[in-house]
Every structure is written in C-alpha cells, then in structure tokens.
Design a protein around this motif. Structure first.
Motif, mmCIF file in Angstrom:
data_model
loop_
_atom_site.group_PDB
_atom_site.id
_atom_site.type_symbol
_atom_site.label_atom_id
_atom_site.label_comp_id
_atom_site.label_asym_id
_atom_site.label_seq_id
_atom_site.Cartn_x
_atom_site.Cartn_y
_atom_site.Cartn_z
ATOM 1 N N GLY A 81 0.872 -1.191 -0.183
ATOM 2 C CA GLY A 81 0.174 -0.137 -0.351
ATOM 3 C C GLY A 81 0.835 1.372 0.255
ATOM 4 N N ARG A 82 2.110 0.742 0.274
ATOM 5 C CA ARG A 82 2.748 2.366 -0.526
ATOM 6 C C ARG A 82 2.956 3.009 -1.399
ATOM 7 N N MET A 83 2.386 2.909 -2.420
ATOM 8 C CA MET A 83 2.532 3.140 -3.444
ATOM 9 C C MET A 83 3.914 3.803 -4.819
ATOM 10 N N LEU A 84 4.005 2.111 -4.897
ATOM 11 C CA LEU A 84 5.851 2.415 -5.255
ATOM 12 C C LEU A 84 5.201 2.622 -6.638
ATOM 13 N N ALA A 85 6.075 2.910 -7.518
ATOM 14 C CA ALA A 85 5.797 3.553 -9.502
ATOM 15 C C ALA A 85 5.957 2.018 -9.885
ATOM 16 N N LEU A 86 6.640 1.073 -9.330
ATOM 17 C CA LEU A 86 6.665 -0.340 -10.467
ATOM 18 C C LEU A 86 5.329 -0.432 -11.183
ATOM 19 N N LEU A 87 5.983 -0.659 -12.254
ATOM 20 C CA LEU A 87 5.017 -0.907 -13.146
ATOM 21 C C LEU A 87 3.948 -0.245 -13.177
ATOM 22 N N ASN A 88 4.146 0.484 -13.612
ATOM 23 C CA ASN A 88 2.981 1.889 -13.850
ATOM 24 C C ASN A 88 1.816 2.425 -12.247
ATOM 25 N N GLY A 89 2.759 1.444 -10.845
ATOM 26 C CA GLY A 89 1.924 1.681 -9.802
ATOM 27 C C GLY A 89 0.639 0.943 -9.310
ATOM 28 N N PHE A 90 -0.099 0.947 -8.251
ATOM 29 C CA PHE A 90 -0.599 -0.224 -7.413
ATOM 30 C C PHE A 90 -1.711 -0.078 -8.266
ATOM 31 N N ARG A 91 -2.363 0.682 -8.739
ATOM 32 C CA ARG A 91 -3.864 0.757 -9.142
ATOM 33 C C ARG A 91 -3.682 -0.206 -10.311
ATOM 34 N N THR A 92 -2.609 0.493 -11.364
ATOM 35 C CA THR A 92 -2.411 -1.044 -12.160
ATOM 36 C C THR A 92 -2.438 -2.197 -12.376
ATOM 37 N N ARG A 93 -1.017 -2.821 -11.526
ATOM 38 C CA ARG A 93 -1.064 -3.744 -10.971
ATOM 39 C C ARG A 93 -2.678 -3.888 -10.586
ATOM 40 N N LEU A 94 -2.800 -3.765 -9.598
ATOM 41 C CA LEU A 94 -3.791 -3.985 -8.808
ATOM 42 C C LEU A 94 -4.957 -4.309 -10.477
ATOM 43 N N THR A 95 -5.404 -3.420 -10.756
ATOM 44 C CA THR A 95 -6.210 -3.935 -12.317
ATOM 45 C C THR A 95 -6.111 -5.317 -13.219
ATOM 46 N N VAL A 96 -4.395 -5.619 -13.554
ATOM 47 C CA VAL A 96 -4.132 -6.531 -14.252
ATOM 48 C C VAL A 96 -4.378 -7.477 -13.540
ATOM 49 N N GLU A 97 -4.555 -7.462 -12.089
ATOM 50 C CA GLU A 97 -4.640 -8.892 -11.063
ATOM 51 C C GLU A 97 -6.085 -9.090 -11.160
ATOM 52 N N SER A 98 -6.616 -8.050 -11.161
ATOM 53 C CA SER A 98 -7.599 -8.647 -11.187
ATOM 54 C C SER A 98 -8.895 -9.128 -12.523
ATOM 55 N N MET A 99 -8.469 -8.665 -13.232
ATOM 56 C CA MET A 99 -8.498 -8.945 -15.115
ATOM 57 C C MET A 99 -7.685 -10.252 -15.353
ATOM 58 N N ALA A 100 -6.792 -10.687 -14.876
ATOM 59 C CA ALA A 100 -5.832 -12.120 -14.869
ATOM 60 C C ALA A 100 -7.261 -13.099 -14.376
ATOM 61 N N ALA A 101 -7.584 -12.267 -12.539
ATOM 62 C CA ALA A 101 -8.497 -13.579 -11.968
ATOM 63 C C ALA A 101 -9.729 -13.670 -12.737
ATOM 64 N N ILE A 102 -9.773 -12.344 -13.338
ATOM 65 C CA ILE A 102 -11.539 -13.057 -14.065
ATOM 66 C C ILE A 102 -11.418 -14.157 -15.049
ATOM 67 N N ALA A 103 -9.852 -14.167 -15.906
ATOM 68 C CA ALA A 103 -9.775 -14.785 -17.255
ATOM 69 C C ALA A 103 -9.478 -15.680 -16.185
ATOM 70 N N VAL A 104 -8.604 -15.598 -15.254
ATOM 71 C CA VAL A 104 -9.182 -17.432 -14.460
ATOM 72 C C VAL A 104 -10.666 -18.484 -14.334
ATOM 73 N N LEU A 105 -11.088 -17.224 -14.823
ATOM 74 C CA LEU A 105 -12.455 -17.405 -13.821
ATOM 75 C C LEU A 105 -13.523 -18.864 -15.081
ATOM 76 N N VAL A 106 -12.684 -17.703 -16.376
ATOM 77 C CA VAL A 106 -13.651 -18.248 -17.775
ATOM 78 C C VAL A 106 -12.373 -19.273 -18.013
ATOM 79 N N MET A 107 -11.723 -19.605 -18.136
ATOM 80 C CA MET A 107 -11.108 -20.541 -18.148
ATOM 81 C C MET A 107 -11.556 -21.654 -16.899
ATOM 82 N N THR A 108 -12.073 -21.437 -15.591
ATOM 83 C CA THR A 108 -13.147 -22.440 -15.235
ATOM 84 C C THR A 108 -13.499 -23.156 -15.657
ATOM 85 N N ALA A 109 -14.648 -21.801 -15.695
ATOM 86 C CA ALA A 109 -16.280 -22.220 -16.503
ATOM 87 C C ALA A 109 -15.603 -23.010 -17.637
#
Ligand code: HEM
Length: 624
Positions: A387-415
C-alpha cells in the motif's frame, strides 16, 4: 471520459479471455468424449452369442439418470427391435438393463444414450453384436462410436456468471469484516451483491433450462434428475440470498451474503466433476478451493472499490491503502496457498497426473494455471508494495487492475474447464502382474479391469505393438473359489471376429489395447488369470499371470496401489502447514508485511481448514 492506458490494457486482457473461452477446445461444437461412458457390456461389442441373451446389460463410468438413459436395438435390415428401452438396475446404478430381449439369430446394432448425474450432460454411442452361430459381427468403431453433448457458450458464460455472483458475495463480505472493520455492509454494497447473486441465480436457471431442453423435458430434468435438482437448489439459494440481503437488518447483511455465497458454492461443487469421485475428499477439497478463490477475488474487488468508489465500503473519503493492503495481504497469502494446493489436488484427481496436454481438459487447465500464476505474481508485487504506492509497473492501481483482470480470465478458463470432461479414456483398476518362476514379468504388458466392481466387467490388456503382432491372444480365467476355468479370446478395435490377421490395428504411443467384454466377476470371487500368447496352431508361446479378488465393493487384493501419490503428499503438506499456521496464529504471530489481527484470523481460519482437509484427504487415500 478517457481511461488511462493501463486501464484500457487490462480491460483488453479480460475481454480477450472472454472471447477466447467459447473458442477453447470442448467449449463450442468440438467433439469431446462422454461423461457417462460405456465401459463394459454383455453381450460385448462385436461379440457373437450362441442364442438370445437372458439380458442386455450396459455398464457405464458414472451413475445414470433415469431420464434420457435408454437404448435402441435395430436389426441388420433396419427393423427396429427395441426403442428407448432399458431400466437402470436398482442394485447397480451404473447399469442399464433390458431383461429377456428375445432376439432371433442375426446381427444387431445397439445405440445407447445416457444423462450424466454429475453434470447433466448427455452422451450417445453404439456397437454391434450377433446372435446365433456362424454370424460375423462387423468391426467396431473406435471408442464405441461415442459422441457427447457439445458444450456450448451458454454453459461456459452461464457458469462464469454463477461464479461471479457467489464468489463475490462470500469474498466481499469477508473482506469488509476482516479488512475494512467498519460496522455493517453499506446499503449500496448490499444492493450490488444482491444484484450479483440475482444474476448468478438467473444464469444457473438459464443453463439448467438449456440442459432440460436437451434432455427432452425441462420440468422432468429440474424435478427428476440429480443435476437438475442441484441447479434448481443453487438458483433458489442465490435468489433467496439476494432477497434476504435486501430486507435483512444491516447487522446481518455480511452473514447473509457470506452464507448464501458459501452454500451456493457447495451446491456448485456437488454438481461438478468432484462429485463423480469416491469419498468426501474431492468435494471438500473443491469447496475449500473455490471458497479460497472467493476470499482472494473478493479482496481484489474490495481494494479496487477502495480506489474507484470508496463510499461502497467505507465512510472515509480518501481511505489509506497503507492500512488496508497489509490486512488483505494476510488473507491473500493464506487463501492463495489453499487455492494452489487444492487446485493441484483437483488436477491430479481429475486427470491422474499433474500436467497433461493430451486432453482438452488438460490444455484448458494448463492455461488456467498459467493465468493464475501470472495473477499471483502480480499479487506478489502488490503484497511487497504493502500500500506504499511504489511506482513499479505503473503503480499499485495498474498492478491491481491487471491482477483483477487476470483473475476474471482465470474464472473464464475455469468455466470452460468445469464443462469439459476431465478424461477422454476412462481407465480401469490396474492389476499387479505375477512374476514367473524366475521372478520375471512380461515387459510391456499390463491389465486393467473396468469398472472393477462386482458384475459385468471389461478386461483390458495393453501390449506393445510388437507383441501384438503375435497370431492370437487369449484370456484364461481360473476362478479359484469355485475351481472353474473360462477361456475367452482377446480382441481389439478394428478386428473382424477373432481373426486378427485381418486387423487394422489401432495403437496409441506404440501400445495396443485388447478387450475381453462381458466378463462376469461376482462379489467374493478369487481369480488367477493368464494372458496367453498363442501360435497359429494354438500352442501357447508365452503367458503372463494376473491374480485378484473381489470384495462386495470391488477389486481389493491384486490391484496396483501407489501409496505415495500426489494426494497423500498434498494431504501431508496441508496437515503440517495447517498445524504450523494454527500454532503461529494462536501464538499471536503476524505474517511478514501483514497486519497482526488479520494475520491471526487468516492463520487460524486457514490453519484449521488445512488440517481438517488434509486429514480427510489422507484418510481417504489410506482407506481406498
Ligand atoms: C494454481 C492454480 C489453480 C489450479 C491448478 C486450479 C485447478 C482447478 C481444478 C482442477 C478444478 C476442478 C475443475 C473441474 O471440476 O472441472 C478447479 C475448479 C475450480 N477452480 Fe481452480 N485452480 C487454480 C486456481 C484457481 C483460481 C485462482 C481460481 C479463482 C480465480 C479458481 C477457481 C476455481 C473454481 C470456481 C472452480 C470450480 C469449478 C466448477 O466446478 O465449476 N481456481 N480448479
């Protein structure tokens, strides 16, 4: 409103996965072999019986539904002899039987169709047999001419929507309780979760109605089949959960959301592939797997809401992520640990291996695991960020969004995974070869018995292609508890009658499967069998012995067992890791970079779950 580049990028990832799913093998229109597969029959495929058999008995790989399951018999001239005939044997729910078919001499084509109790999919297949001496049955089609319901996009998207509603209800309720810790769920969040569950209920009903239409009657399917009933129950729980959530006092809202999400998940797993496997381990493992995934995904959605719409979760206008991320990290570490372990366990249960690209299920699972690993890696960076908002890979928000989208994709594969049959070739019970007087066994030869339960069985002998060039193979069955001997010829796909010189041998990886069908193995019987390789004049060239006994449930002595299999290893890791977690949690230890209270809750909750599941799996492996 112009979305930032990282937002558009991650949106593309999720959208691509959604687009990919229906195109996945088995997801739309490709032929995938059946759930309830024919594994043995009497008369056997291609067999010639001297006179009309006392019964036609077909044994399948799964418990059968009365609706749809039936058979037709047509004579060689096209005359229909039996139509939609057959009853499920009350003594053996895997067997479809026609008593006293009264067949005249001739060649018959038998077509069967089943409805799987596991996931409500239909399957169909056919084979020919003959009645009367001198008949010659035509060569049998590979795989018994089996076809299967083609999984459709409705099935995949319907299941995906079901996941979203149920997993978010459980996961967001846990997130609000353990991470936000601010009173009761806000009304707007309650409405959103209720909407998610209502969509889940509607999606479940849409899939159920589609299965009912395919099975020929929606009411009969919903009210008369196991899977239809479970789908109806799941839709009812989700719809009720949504309704109660909207009217319940706010203090109960978290509990209602979590409970209806969890009950919905349990009903999902007992109507999935795990339910086809023996013992409680597979189902409990599946529930822990999905509940763990719910905690992780609920947390991603919660953190995303804290960034985009904090009012959905908290009264704070600018919530400090530095406070919440270390709390969620504790939940995420433990739930991802459980998801990974139970995922590997399910993979092994369903495919008999950890990684395979041989089947559609295996390939889909590999894609899912790769996406999950990618999401977990991104999550790892967010955990280190704390939560320190390090700028790595465009910052926390970007990383969290990519992680969330990947999670949604995992669910699609699971279905897609959950609507694809895990195996394409059902394997039987492997029998231990008996060494000869010199302590040798015949290399490259193995025997399996399907289904390996008392009653009609198919004996499958696998040999190398080179060995299969021998003039003839015969199975000699000595029944020790009765002192009788039966000899049956072994045949293989593409063989005409018993003369395999006319063969068009089918081999996979240089191995050839030989069959002896309609072998009746009563409960309590003891067998010493030999696979005899014969010369053209029937003299014996060599033999390999296999011995086994049957209890009331199936083959006990003589089966090949591998004590240290992945399931036992996973059970050990779960028990030891769980006990360690429990000890650390009760001892007040915090996980690295995690907040103390959240650590304790996660370690104790995760620890108890892991120990109980590990014991259930371990005991299950020791007693089967
Ligand atoms: C290491 C990664 C993972 C592996 C190896 C794995 C493996 C599996 C396997 C083999 C199944 C059984 C599928 C079936 O019965 O047809 C399963 C089910 C499931 N997995 Fe995973 N999984 C993993 C990660 C995840 C993640 C990250 C999520 C959530 C985002 C997830 C969500 C689910 C769900 C919802 C089911 C139930 C499917 C159903 O019956 O409908 N899994 N998983």
């Amino acid at each position: 409103m112009r979305f930032p580049r990282w937002w558009r990028l991650s949106g593309v990832i999720a959208f691509m996965a959604m687009l990919a799913a229906p195109a996945l093998p088995g997801a739309a229109g490709s032929r995938v072999l059946a759930h309830a597969q024919l594994i043995a029959s009497s008369p056997g495929a291609g067999a010639i019986v001297a006179e009309s058999p006392a019964e036609l008995r077909l044994i399948f790989s799964e418990v059968l539904e009365a609706q749809v399951t039936s058979l037709d018999v047509v004579a060689q001239d096209g005359t229909s002899i039996l139509r939609a005939a057959g009853e499920i044997d009350p003594e053996d729910p895997y067997a479809l039987v026609v008593v006293a078919p009264k067949l005249a001499d001739g060649i018959y084509s038998l077509t069967w169709r089943t409805l799987s109790t596991v996931d409500g999919h239909t399957a169909e297949g056919s084979f020919t047999f003959g009645v009367g001496a001198g008949q010659e049955a035509p060569p049998q089609a590979a795989g018994g001419g089996m076809t299967h319901t083609e999984t459709d996009a409705i099935g995949v998207i319907g299941r995906w929507l079901t996941y979203l509603g149920l997993l978010l209800a459980l996961g967001v309720a846990v997130f609000h309780r353990v991470v936000i810790r601010e009173g009761f769920l806000p009304m707007r969040l309650i409405r959103l979760l209720a909407a998610g569950m209502a969509i889940s209920a509607a999606a479940t009903m849409a899939v159920a109605v589609a299965s009912g239409l395919e099975a020929g009657s929606v009411p009969d399917y919903l009210l008369g089949t196991r899977n239809g009933g479970l789908q109806l129950a799941r839709a009812t729980v989700a719809a009720l959960g949504a309704g109660v959530l909207l009217v319940a006092p706010a203090r109960l809202s978290g509990l209602v959301a979590a409970a209806s999400g969890l009950v919905g998940i349990i009903l999902l797993i007992v109507s999935g592939h795990a339910a086809a496997l023996p013992g409680p381990g597979p189902v409990i493992g599946g529930v822990v797997h999905v509940a763990g995934a719910a905690v992780w995904i609920g947390g991603l959605a919660g953190l995303m809401a804290l960034i985009l719409r904090p009012s959905l979760l908290t009264s704070q206008v600018r919530p400090l992520l530095r406070t919440y991320v270390p709390r969620f990290s504790a939940l995420a570490l433990v739930s991802i640990g459980l998801v990974g372990l139970t995922g590997v366990y399910s993979a092994w249960l369903q495919t008999g291996t950890l990684v395979t690209v041989e089947t559609e299920f295996g390939r889909t699972l590999l894609m899912k695991s790769a996406l999950a690993a990618g999401a977990f890696a991104m999550g790892g960076l967010n955990y280190l960020d704390g939560g320190r908002m390090l700028a790595l890979l465009n910052g926390f928000r970007t990383r969290l969004t990519v992680e969330s989208m990947a999670a949604i994709a995992v669910l699609v594969m699971t279905a897609a995974l959950a609507t694809t049959p895990p195996v394409e070739d059902v394997r039987g019970v492997a029998i231990q070869p008996i060494p000869d007087a010199f302590g040798e066994v015949t290399p490259g030869m193995s025997m399996e018995i399907m289904p390996g339960r008392p009653g009609v069985n198919r004996v499958v002998v696998t040999t190398t292609e080179a060995m299969a060039a021998a003039p003839a193979f015969e199975l000699s069955l000595d029944r020790l508890d009765e002192g009788s001997t039966t000899r049956v010829p072994l045949t293989h796909v593409g063989m005409e009658g018993t003369d395999h010189s006319t063969m068009s041998m089918e081999s996979e990886d240089g191995m050839v499967d030989w069959f002896a069908d309609a072998v009746v193995l009563p409960a309590g019987s003891q067998w010493d069998t030999s696979v005899r390789i014969l010369a053209l004049d029937d003299t014996e060239l060599s033999r390999q012995r296999f011995a086994f006994t049957l209890s009331d449930d199936g083959i006990d002595d003589g089966r090949i067992t591998t004590l240290l299999n992945p399931a036992v290893a996973i059970a050990l890791v779960l028990v030891l890791g769980g006990a360690l977690g429990l000890g650390l949690g009760l001892g007040g230890m915090a996980l690295p970079r995690c907040e103390a209270l959240a650590s304790r809750l996660a370690l104790v909750g995760g620890g108890v779950t892991a120990v109980v599941l590990g014991l259930v799996i371990g005991l299950g492996q020791l007693t089967t």
